[in-house]
Design a protein around this motif. Structure first.
Motif, short mmCIF file in Angstrom:
data_model
loop_
_atom_site.label_atom_id
_atom_site.label_comp_id
_atom_site.label_asym_id
_atom_site.label_seq_id
_atom_site.Cartn_x
_atom_site.Cartn_y
_atom_site.Cartn_z
N LYS A 89 1.03 -1.16 -0.06
CA LYS A 89 0.07 0.12 -0.02
C LYS A 89 0.86 1.01 -0.12
O LYS A 89 0.48 2.30 -0.63
N LEU A 90 1.90 1.17 0.77
CA LEU A 90 2.94 2.37 0.80
C LEU A 90 3.52 2.54 -0.70
O LEU A 90 3.69 3.86 -1.12
N TYR A 91 3.80 1.45 -1.38
CA TYR A 91 4.48 1.68 -2.76
C TYR A 91 3.10 2.07 -3.71
O TYR A 91 3.58 3.16 -4.56
N THR A 92 2.17 1.68 -3.46
CA THR A 92 0.82 2.33 -4.16
C THR A 92 0.94 3.70 -3.95
O THR A 92 0.44 4.42 -5.13
N LEU B 169 -5.20 10.22 0.10
CA LEU B 169 -4.37 9.10 -0.21
C LEU B 169 -4.55 8.00 0.65
O LEU B 169 -4.79 6.72 0.24
N SER B 170 -4.93 8.31 2.14
CA SER B 170 -5.32 7.17 2.88
C SER B 170 -6.82 6.60 2.50
O SER B 170 -6.70 5.43 2.78
N LYS B 171 -7.52 7.25 1.94
CA LYS B 171 -8.84 6.81 1.32
C LYS B 171 -8.72 5.73 0.18
O LYS B 171 -9.25 4.75 0.22
N LYS B 172 -7.59 6.17 -0.81
CA LYS B 172 -7.39 5.20 -1.84
C LYS B 172 -6.83 3.99 -1.57
O LYS B 172 -6.84 2.99 -2.27
N VAL B 173 -6.01 3.73 -0.59
CA VAL B 173 -5.18 2.64 -0.11
C VAL B 173 -5.84 2.07 1.31
O VAL B 173 -5.37 1.06 1.72
N ILE C 205 -1.55 6.14 10.53
CA ILE C 205 -0.59 5.01 10.08
C ILE C 205 0.03 5.34 8.87
O ILE C 205 1.19 4.91 8.65
N LEU C 206 -0.73 5.65 7.91
CA LEU C 206 0.00 6.10 6.66
C LEU C 206 1.16 7.01 6.83
O LEU C 206 2.09 6.67 6.19
N LYS C 207 1.11 8.17 7.47
CA LYS C 207 2.02 8.93 7.52
C LYS C 207 3.11 8.50 8.29
O LYS C 207 4.54 8.79 7.71
N ASN D 113 11.81 6.71 4.71
CA ASN D 113 12.72 7.72 5.54
C ASN D 113 12.62 8.97 4.81
O ASN D 113 13.48 9.70 4.73
N THR D 114 11.37 9.23 4.53
CA THR D 114 11.15 10.84 4.12
C THR D 114 9.49 10.87 4.21
O THR D 114 8.90 9.81 4.35
N THR D 115 8.94 11.95 4.50
CA THR D 115 7.55 12.13 4.59
C THR D 115 6.87 12.01 3.26
O THR D 115 7.50 12.38 2.43
N ILE D 116 5.53 12.07 3.33
CA ILE D 116 4.86 12.02 2.03
C ILE D 116 4.84 13.52 1.17
O ILE D 116 5.25 13.37 0.24
#
Length: 318
Positions: A214-217, A235-239, A245-247, A255-258
């Motif tokens: 999901k993170l790679y998505t 973005l959280s709704k899409k995955v 948790i997503l952030k 190792n970087t923020t969205i």
């Protein structure tokens, strides 16, 4: 940088009442007005320790945390936030509102940071040898160790508070039993709470691969649609992930923020277009998600120290 004051946690408390009822040793404290306001109540018996803390500090404080006796800890943060600085962890651990931490106490040597004017409501449970042996919970240690080693963290397992956990917390905080009935009630609720944490740990371990996918998505969504400015919530709704948790997991895995990742790929795409096409700057601005070319130029200069026009004139092959 926020200034933080280092003191002993106990020095902020004033003893109000201590008593023993049918083997339950209970202590009631209030926070000294010099440091803030609030209460702390704890109960202990037969290797079980339960603490209820609800308070607000009037400064940013760092408290040493060096458990003298090893055990299993369950810390449920109902409200507020705190930072756990574990000596064996690479990064600080952010314990956020509506999260439960399951940990092994001997590996938590370090500091806990509380922030000024942020109300904290927490239930902390510690299971020591006597209680662990009585209920044959030794296997929990290896389970927490196994998860921690897989995820490179300091023997800490973090999960969101689920509905079942919330129900137990409500019952614990509303309880007014005394004597043997209180002992039986507390023991039963603690065992139920621990079993829920172990269940969630198993689910989380099973879903690690799914989470990473999901993170790679999310990375793919951002990179493939640079003309769109996605919010964390969208973005959280899409995955189908909680935004918190997503952030947190995106930062842990990449190792970087969205927002940092999004900004970086936009600027890299803009540089590529400036160097290898004749597209006007206003069109490039729109392609990388900036509807206002002035805002795009300001962002580009922040990234490369040159305006888009200066960058093109400097690096574009004649």
């Amino acid at each position: 940088m926020m200034r933080k004051t280092k003191i002993a946690f106990n020095s902020t408390l004033q003893e109000e009442k201590i008593y023993n009822n049918c083997g339950i040793f209970s202590k009631h404290y209030s926070i000294n007005k010099k440091y803030g306001k609030g209460t702390l109540v704890n109960h202990s018996f037969d290797g079980l320790y339960i603490e209820y803390f609800h308070g607000t500090f009037n400064n940013n404080y760092i408290f040493d945390y060096s458990p003298l006796v090893n055990g299993l800890e369950v810390s449920v943060l109902i409200k507020g936030s705190k930072i756990i600085n574990c000596k064996h962890a690479v990064e600080d651990i952010v314990h956020e509102e509506q999260e439960t931490i399951l940990s092994i106490s001997k590996n938590l040597n370090g500091h806990i940071k509380y922030y000024k004017d942020i109300a904290v409501k927490e239930v902390k449970i510690k299971l020591f040898y006597e209680f662990i042996k009585k209920h044959q919970l030794n296997a929990l240690f290896s389970k927490v160790h196994e998860y921690s080693n897989k995820n490179n963290i300091c023997d800490i397992f973090v999960v969101p508070i689920c509905d079942r956990t919330q129900n137990i917390l409500t019952e614990l905080l509303a309880d007014n039993r005394t004597g043997i009935l209180k002992r039986l009630f507390l023991e039963a609720k603690v065992l139920e709470l621990v079993s829920i944490q172990v269940e969630q740990q198993k689910k989380e371990s099973t879903n690690i691969e799914s989470l990473v996918k999901k993170l790679y998505t999310v990375k793919s969504i951002i990179s493939s649609n640079l003309n769109e400015q996605y919010s964390i919530k969208s973005l959280s709704k899409k995955v189908l992930l909680n935004d918190t948790i997503l952030k947190k997991e995106f930062k842990r895995v990449f190792n970087t923020t969205i927002s940092e990742f999004s900004f970086s790929v936009r600027m890299n795409k803009a540089k590529d277009l400036l160097l290898h096409t004749n597209k006007p700057i206003y069109e490039i601005s729109d392609i990388v998600g900036y509807k206002n070319p002035t805002h795009f130029s300001a962002a580009f200069k922040k990234n490369s120290r040159l305006t888009p026009k200066q960058f093109r004139n400097t690096y574009c092959e004649v």
